[in-house]
Design a protein around this motif. Structure first.
Motif, PDB file in Angstrom:
ATOM      1  N   ASN A  44     -11.129  -2.005  -8.456  1.00  0.00           N
ATOM      2  CA  ASN A  44     -10.860  -2.635  -9.753  1.00  0.00           C
ATOM      3  C   ASN A  44     -11.920  -3.679 -10.086  1.00  0.00           C
TER       4      ASN A  44
ATOM      5  N   ASP B 130       2.294   3.008  -2.372  1.00  0.00           N
ATOM      6  CA  ASP B 130       1.959   4.024  -3.369  1.00  0.00           C
ATOM      7  C   ASP B 130       0.650   4.735  -3.024  1.00  0.00           C
ATOM      8  N   VAL B 131      -0.314   3.998  -2.441  1.00  0.00           N
ATOM      9  CA  VAL B 131      -1.566   4.629  -2.030  1.00  0.00           C
ATOM     10  C   VAL B 131      -1.308   5.599  -0.883  1.00  0.00           C
TER      11      VAL B 131
ATOM     12  N   ILE C 271      -8.078  10.919  -5.729  1.00  0.00           N
ATOM     13  CA  ILE C 271      -6.907  10.039  -5.561  1.00  0.00           C
ATOM     14  C   ILE C 271      -7.343   8.584  -5.445  1.00  0.00           C
ATOM     15  N   LEU C 272      -8.384   8.339  -4.666  1.00  0.00           N
ATOM     16  CA  LEU C 272      -8.865   6.967  -4.493  1.00  0.00           C
ATOM     17  C   LEU C 272      -9.408   6.403  -5.804  1.00  0.00           C
TER      18      LEU C 272
ATOM     19  N   ALA D 260       0.308   8.707  -2.098  1.00  0.00           N
ATOM     20  CA  ALA D 260      -0.657   9.566  -2.785  1.00  0.00           C
ATOM     21  C   ALA D 260      -1.582  10.271  -1.800  1.00  0.00           C
TER      22      ALA D 260
ATOM     23  N   GLN E  77      -8.307   7.213  -8.780  1.00  0.00           N
ATOM     24  CA  GLN E  77      -7.132   6.920  -9.596  1.00  0.00           C
ATOM     25  C   GLN E  77      -6.519   5.571  -9.216  1.00  0.00           C
ATOM     26  N   LYS E  78      -6.655   5.187  -7.953  1.00  0.00           N
ATOM     27  CA  LYS E  78      -6.099   3.917  -7.471  1.00  0.00           C
ATOM     28  C   LYS E  78      -7.058   2.745  -7.674  1.00  0.00           C
TER      29      LYS E  78
ATOM     30  N   GLY F 101       0.799  -1.217   0.000  1.00  0.00           N
ATOM     31  CA  GLY F 101       0.000   0.000   0.000  1.00  0.00           C
ATOM     32  C   GLY F 101       0.829   1.263   0.000  1.00  0.00           C
TER      33      GLY F 101
END
Length: 193
Positions: free
Chosen positions: A180, A90-91, A132-133, A94, A135-136, A88
């Protein structure tokens, strides 16, 4: 006391293995001979040494392959553990700017006299967080007014509703989310009965 011999046979009688051969005659092991066409051929020593050498090479290749596989297994196991620990990262990286904005909003609320300005600031921070969320890969579930689906919704209770809302989501208590296209949180809903 009898030693080395069968205890059920008298001392004078020696035990001899007897059996019938192919022709039906009774023969002892000492009398039986191997036919010439079934005897082991004489193998030249150079062929035997080549075979032993090939066997040695195959054993060496097998040990090397086994060793390579064990190293691969250990390496992938170690990489998997590291990925789980820092998956996590990268999250979180961000989200740090959002945390900074929330800290600034908290400090601004302590001295704020204009509630509308604080409200606008919080809406901006919320929008930034949602962006941001998304984008993830996080996507909110739209449940209200949809037919009840046990794969997506968690029914909390039922409420009387008109014919057009029977079996549909009347109210959403807690929003559900996809990550996803996989449901990571079911929407807690009220169903029309």
């Amino acid at each position: 006391m009898k030693t080395g011999k069968d205890k059920n046979k008298p001392d004078s009688e020696e035990h001899v293995d007897k059996h019938e051969n192919v022709e039906g005659q009774t023969v002892t092991e000492e009398q039986e001979t191997i036919p010439a066409d079934h005897q082991m051929p004489d193998v030249p020593t150079d062929t035997l040494s080549k075979t032993e050498e090939e066997l040695s090479e195959m054993k060496d290749k097998y040990l090397r392959l086994f060793s390579d596989f064990e190293n691969f297994r250990r390496r992938t196991s170690k990489e998997r553990l590291e990925l789980m620990k820092s998956g996590g990262e990268d999250v979180m990286t961000a989200l740090l700017p959002v945390m900074d904005d929330l800290d600034r909003a908290k400090m601004a609320m302590e001295n704020a006299t204009d509630v509308d300005a604080v409200k606008e600031g919080l809406e901006l921070v919320f929008g930034k967080l949602a962006s941001i969320l998304q984008q993830k890969g996080l996507k909110p579930m739209d449940a209200k007014g949809q037919p009840f689906d046990a794969d997506l919704h968690d029914a909390i209770t039922q409420t009387p509703a008109g014919d057009e809302m029977k079996g549909k989501v009347v109210d959403e208590i807690e929003k559900g989310y996809y990550l996803n296209d996989k449901v990571i949180r079911f929407a807690k809903v009220v169903i029309g009965a």
